[in-house]
Design a protein around this motif. Structure first.
Motif, PDB file in Angstrom:
ATOM      1  N   GLY A 211       0.943  -1.284   0.387  1.00 27.20           N
ATOM      2  CA  GLY A 211      -0.189  -0.180   0.255  1.00 27.20           C
ATOM      3  C   GLY A 211       1.090   0.998  -0.100  1.00 27.20           C
ATOM      4  N   PHE A 212       2.183   1.127  -0.392  1.00 32.26           N
ATOM      5  CA  PHE A 212       3.046   2.550  -0.237  1.00 32.26           C
ATOM      6  C   PHE A 212       2.377   3.592  -1.726  1.00 32.26           C
ATOM      7  CE2 PHE A 212       6.524   4.789  -2.282  1.00 32.26           C
ATOM      8  CZ  PHE A 212       7.231   5.505  -0.987  1.00 32.26           C
ATOM      9  N   ASN A 213       2.290   4.759  -0.909  1.00 35.31           N
ATOM     10  CA  ASN A 213       1.851   5.209  -2.109  1.00 35.31           C
ATOM     11  C   ASN A 213       2.876   6.544  -2.413  1.00 35.31           C
ATOM     12  OD1 ASN A 213      -1.141   4.079  -2.328  1.00 35.31           O
ATOM     13  ND2 ASN A 213      -1.774   5.618  -0.256  1.00 35.31           N
ATOM     14  N   GLY A 214       3.740   6.434  -2.178  1.00 36.89           N
ATOM     15  CA  GLY A 214       4.596   7.444  -2.593  1.00 36.89           C
ATOM     16  C   GLY A 214       5.527   7.217  -3.495  1.00 36.89           C
ATOM     17  N   ALA A 215       6.928   8.097  -4.011  1.00 36.21           N
ATOM     18  CA  ALA A 215       7.119   7.913  -5.249  1.00 36.21           C
ATOM     19  C   ALA A 215       8.231   6.860  -5.235  1.00 36.21           C
ATOM     20  CB  ALA A 215       7.754   8.665  -5.473  1.00 36.21           C
ATOM     21  N   ARG A 216       9.306   5.802  -6.326  1.00 40.28           N
ATOM     22  CA  ARG A 216      10.129   5.324  -6.495  1.00 40.28           C
ATOM     23  C   ARG A 216      10.819   5.708  -7.352  1.00 40.28           C
ATOM     24  NH1 ARG A 216       5.157   2.278  -8.081  1.00 40.28           N
ATOM     25  NH2 ARG A 216       4.488   4.099  -8.237  1.00 40.28           N
ATOM     26  N   PHE A 217      11.792   5.501  -7.258  1.00 41.16           N
ATOM     27  CA  PHE A 217      13.463   5.947  -8.205  1.00 41.16           C
ATOM     28  C   PHE A 217      13.878   4.392  -8.388  1.00 41.16           C
ATOM     29  CE2 PHE A 217      17.531   7.733  -9.345  1.00 41.16           C
ATOM     30  CZ  PHE A 217      17.497   9.196 -10.093  1.00 41.16           C
ATOM     31  N   ALA A 218      14.843   4.568  -9.308  1.00 40.76           N
ATOM     32  CA  ALA A 218      15.516   3.651  -9.527  1.00 40.76           C
ATOM     33  C   ALA A 218      16.309   4.016 -11.170  1.00 40.76           C
ATOM     34  CB  ALA A 218      14.982   1.882 -10.419  1.00 40.76           C
ATOM     35  N   GLN A 219      17.389   3.838 -11.312  1.00 34.18           N
ATOM     36  CA  GLN A 219      18.023   3.233 -12.148  1.00 34.18           C
ATOM     37  C   GLN A 219      17.712   2.589 -13.535  1.00 34.18           C
ATOM     38  OE1 GLN A 219      21.616   4.516 -13.221  1.00 34.18           O
ATOM     39  NE2 GLN A 219      22.545   4.089 -10.986  1.00 34.18           N
ATOM     40  N   THR A 241      12.850   7.306 -13.298  1.00 34.96           N
ATOM     41  CA  THR A 241      13.667   6.178 -13.795  1.00 34.96           C
ATOM     42  C   THR A 241      14.647   7.317 -13.966  1.00 34.96           C
ATOM     43  OG1 THR A 241      13.472   5.654 -16.458  1.00 34.96           O
ATOM     44  CG2 THR A 241      12.722   4.139 -14.318  1.00 34.96           C
ATOM     45  N   VAL A 242      16.196   6.563 -14.007  1.00 29.10           N
ATOM     46  CA  VAL A 242      16.966   7.376 -14.629  1.00 29.10           C
ATOM     47  C   VAL A 242      18.371   6.738 -15.245  1.00 29.10           C
ATOM     48  CG1 VAL A 242      18.425   7.203 -11.917  1.00 29.10           C
ATOM     49  CG2 VAL A 242      19.157   9.582 -13.652  1.00 29.10           C
ATOM     50  N   LYS A 330      25.503  13.843 -19.268  1.00 30.26           N
ATOM     51  CA  LYS A 330      24.225  14.535 -18.689  1.00 30.26           C
ATOM     52  C   LYS A 330      23.431  12.825 -18.586  1.00 30.26           C
ATOM     53  CE  LYS A 330      24.172  17.999 -22.277  1.00 30.26           C
ATOM     54  NZ  LYS A 330      23.722  18.614 -23.574  1.00 30.26           N
ATOM     55  N   PHE A 331      22.186  13.094 -17.592  1.00 29.08           N
ATOM     56  CA  PHE A 331      21.687  12.186 -17.266  1.00 29.08           C
ATOM     57  C   PHE A 331      20.358  12.224 -18.170  1.00 29.08           C
ATOM     58  CE2 PHE A 331      25.098  12.377 -14.399  1.00 29.08           C
ATOM     59  CZ  PHE A 331      24.837  10.463 -13.948  1.00 29.08           C
ATOM     60  N   ARG A 332      19.509  11.294 -18.345  1.00 35.59           N
ATOM     61  CA  ARG A 332      18.508  11.238 -18.791  1.00 35.59           C
ATOM     62  C   ARG A 332      17.448  11.166 -18.013  1.00 35.59           C
ATOM     63  NH1 ARG A 332      16.845  10.593 -24.314  1.00 35.59           N
ATOM     64  NH2 ARG A 332      14.508   9.114 -24.060  1.00 35.59           N
ATOM     65  N   TYR A 333      15.997  11.153 -17.561  1.00 35.54           N
ATOM     66  CA  TYR A 333      14.928  11.298 -16.438  1.00 35.54           C
ATOM     67  C   TYR A 333      13.860  11.103 -16.878  1.00 35.54           C
ATOM     68  CZ  TYR A 333      18.633  13.130 -12.896  1.00 35.54           C
ATOM     69  OH  TYR A 333      19.780  13.418 -12.509  1.00 35.54           O
ATOM     70  N   GLN A 334      13.354   9.925 -16.357  1.00 33.80           N
ATOM     71  CA  GLN A 334      11.715   9.477 -17.561  1.00 33.80           C
ATOM     72  C   GLN A 334      11.025   9.493 -16.146  1.00 33.80           C
ATOM     73  OE1 GLN A 334      12.781   7.067 -20.853  1.00 33.80           O
ATOM     74  NE2 GLN A 334      13.575   6.544 -19.794  1.00 33.80           N
ATOM     75  N   ILE A 335       9.538   9.120 -16.296  1.00 31.20           N
ATOM     76  CA  ILE A 335       8.880   8.707 -15.487  1.00 31.20           C
ATOM     77  C   ILE A 335       7.615   7.961 -16.131  1.00 31.20           C
ATOM     78  CG2 ILE A 335       7.284  10.270 -16.041  1.00 31.20           C
ATOM     79  CD1 ILE A 335       6.439  10.222 -13.297  1.00 31.20           C
ATOM     80  N   VAL A 336       7.123   6.612 -15.104  1.00 34.80           N
ATOM     81  CA  VAL A 336       6.215   5.568 -15.954  1.00 34.80           C
ATOM     82  C   VAL A 336       5.160   5.817 -15.986  1.00 34.80           C
ATOM     83  CG1 VAL A 336       5.486   3.028 -15.936  1.00 34.80           C
ATOM     84  CG2 VAL A 336       8.272   4.110 -15.601  1.00 34.80           C
ATOM     85  N   GLU A 337       4.054   6.155 -16.879  1.00 36.13           N
ATOM     86  CA  GLU A 337       3.353   6.356 -17.148  1.00 36.13           C
ATOM     87  C   GLU A 337       2.179   5.247 -17.814  1.00 36.13           C
ATOM     88  OE1 GLU A 337       2.321  10.527 -18.170  1.00 36.13           O
ATOM     89  OE2 GLU A 337       3.354  11.820 -16.409  1.00 36.13           O
ATOM     90  N   LYS A 342       8.465   8.422 -19.950  1.00 33.72           N
ATOM     91  CA  LYS A 342       7.420   9.608 -20.495  1.00 33.72           C
ATOM     92  C   LYS A 342       8.948  10.590 -20.043  1.00 33.72           C
ATOM     93  CE  LYS A 342       4.804  13.632 -19.756  1.00 33.72           C
ATOM     94  NZ  LYS A 342       3.375  13.989 -19.465  1.00 33.72           N
ATOM     95  N   LEU A 343       9.423  10.406 -21.471  1.00 34.44           N
ATOM     96  CA  LEU A 343      11.102  11.896 -20.825  1.00 34.44           C
ATOM     97  C   LEU A 343      10.486  12.804 -19.765  1.00 34.44           C
ATOM     98  CD1 LEU A 343      13.949  12.465 -21.546  1.00 34.44           C
ATOM     99  CD2 LEU A 343      13.436  13.740 -23.076  1.00 34.44           C
ATOM    100  N   LEU A 344      10.903  13.222 -19.074  1.00 34.57           N
ATOM    101  CA  LEU A 344      10.966  14.804 -18.265  1.00 34.57           C
ATOM    102  C   LEU A 344      11.775  15.499 -18.553  1.00 34.57           C
ATOM    103  CD1 LEU A 344      10.498  12.866 -15.134  1.00 34.57           C
ATOM    104  CD2 LEU A 344       8.610  14.032 -16.351  1.00 34.57           C
TER     105      LEU A 344
END
Length: 347
Positions: A211-219, A241-242, A330-337, A342-344
């Motif tokens: 039931g975790f509703n917070g954010a998740r971050f991963a390579q 993701t990054v 440089k680093f590329r950050y994305q989010i899963v939708e 999706k590229l941020l």
């Protein structure tokens, strides 16, 4: 080529192999190097240190290769590196643990992947920029785990956030629910999943069930398109993701897209492209830089004319410090939708 064709790195290994084979084919089509064709001898490191060491000995002792390219996992590279420097065999890698380039490799190792210090800095600046004040880090048992946590704690604090805790877990478990429960006790805004695809897949599932509703971050190598396909959409929704970003404005990047007939190749593909290009040009004895080239074929022509070159790669400038670390990227950050990336931003 010593790269993970099976195991946790099997998503990236075959693509890196394809990129290097494409450069070799292009060079061979243009006449080869010093009158000879490039031949790639391929071994699977199985994302396993013991298997990798056996394969490295075979490549060096039986196949007599002058260079090994493609190790992925930090534990694998740590195990293989001594075999390489003791035999004066050059090694190129994407492994990020700081400890790797601190080994006494005598110059027989470079990595195009940013080290842990640079990664932790960039990642945690991004996390703090999202407004995440309380961060918990879950790391697989690996050489990068401890230094990543130490540097992340420093960077988060500097940027007004806090690492509220962390733990190191073992691989190959069927559930991480007890570890998840420990993390949730700290009431985190974001959990950094610092592992590989097989274990992060289970962690994402267990976080959803808890039931975790917070954010998740991963390579990006831990949350791949295959991971998205294997899990329900709601389990991965909102995961950040990054990955190190390719130099998308470089002529070398455009050449890589054309060579592979692929749109927007990622950093593992471009780093592999740059390894073999650098190796081929080194074989042709490039010296001090007086001209810039973006492909091995272009550089070989200039070297044949007695000119010196500077290689600017598809993954970036390919400039290294005295211990073999790439100096910047440089680093590329994305989010899963909705089950898709999706590229941020790329910074």
């Amino acid at each position: 080529m010593l790269t993970p064709l099976t195991g946790a790195g099997s998503f990236d290994g075959p693509r890196m192999l394809k990129a290097m084979q494409a450069v070799a084919d292009e060079v061979n089509g243009a006449g080869g190097v010093l009158g000879r064709k490039i031949e790639l001898v391929v071994e699977d490191d199985e994302t396993n240190p013991e298997a990798a060491v056996r394969a490295a000995h075979k490549l060096i002792d039986v196949d007599k290769v002058p260079v090994i390219m493609g190790t992925w996992a930090s534990a694998v590279t740590t195990a293989v590196a001594p075999v390489c420097w003791e035999s004066k065999t050059f090694l190129t890698t994407v492994s990020g643990a700081d400890s790797i380039t601190l080994l006494p490799h005598q110059g027989y190792l470079i990595r195009t992947q940013p080290n842990t210090q640079l990664q932790a800095t960039k990642h945690c600046e991004f996390i703090a920029g999202l407004g995440m004040k309380r961060v918990f880090m879950m790391s697989i048992q690996a050489p990068f785990a401890a230094p990543m946590r130490t540097k992340s704690e420093q960077v988060l604090q500097k940027n007004g956030s806090q690492l509220v805790g962390g733990l190191i877990y073992e691989k190959d478990k069927t559930t991480y629910r007890s570890e998840i429960d420990e993390a949730l006790k700290t009431n985190p805004d974001l959990i950094y999943l610092n592992g590989y695809a097989p274990d992060v897949t289970i962690l994402l599932r267990d976080l959803y069930r808890a039931g975790f509703n917070g954010a998740r971050f991963a390579q990006s190598y831990a949350v791949t398109s295959k991971v998205l396909e294997s899990l329900p959409v709601e389990v991965t929704e909102g995961t950040y993701t990054v990955q190190p970003s390719s130099d998308v404005d470089s002529p070398a990047f455009a050449l890589t897209e054309k060579r592979l007939n692929t749109k927007d190749p990622d950093s593992y593909v471009t780093q592999a492209t740059d390894w073999i290009s650098l190796v081929i040009l080194t074989i042709a004895k490039a010296k001090e830089a007086t001209g810039t080239v973006y492909s091995a074929v272009e550089g070989l022509k200039l070297l044949a004319d007695g000119k010196d070159i500077n290689y600017e790669g598809a993954s970036g400038p390919c400039d290294f410090n005295e211990i073999g670390d790439v100096t910047d990227c440089k680093f590329r950050y994305q989010i899963v939708e909705h089950g898709k990336f999706k590229l941020l931003k790329t910074v």
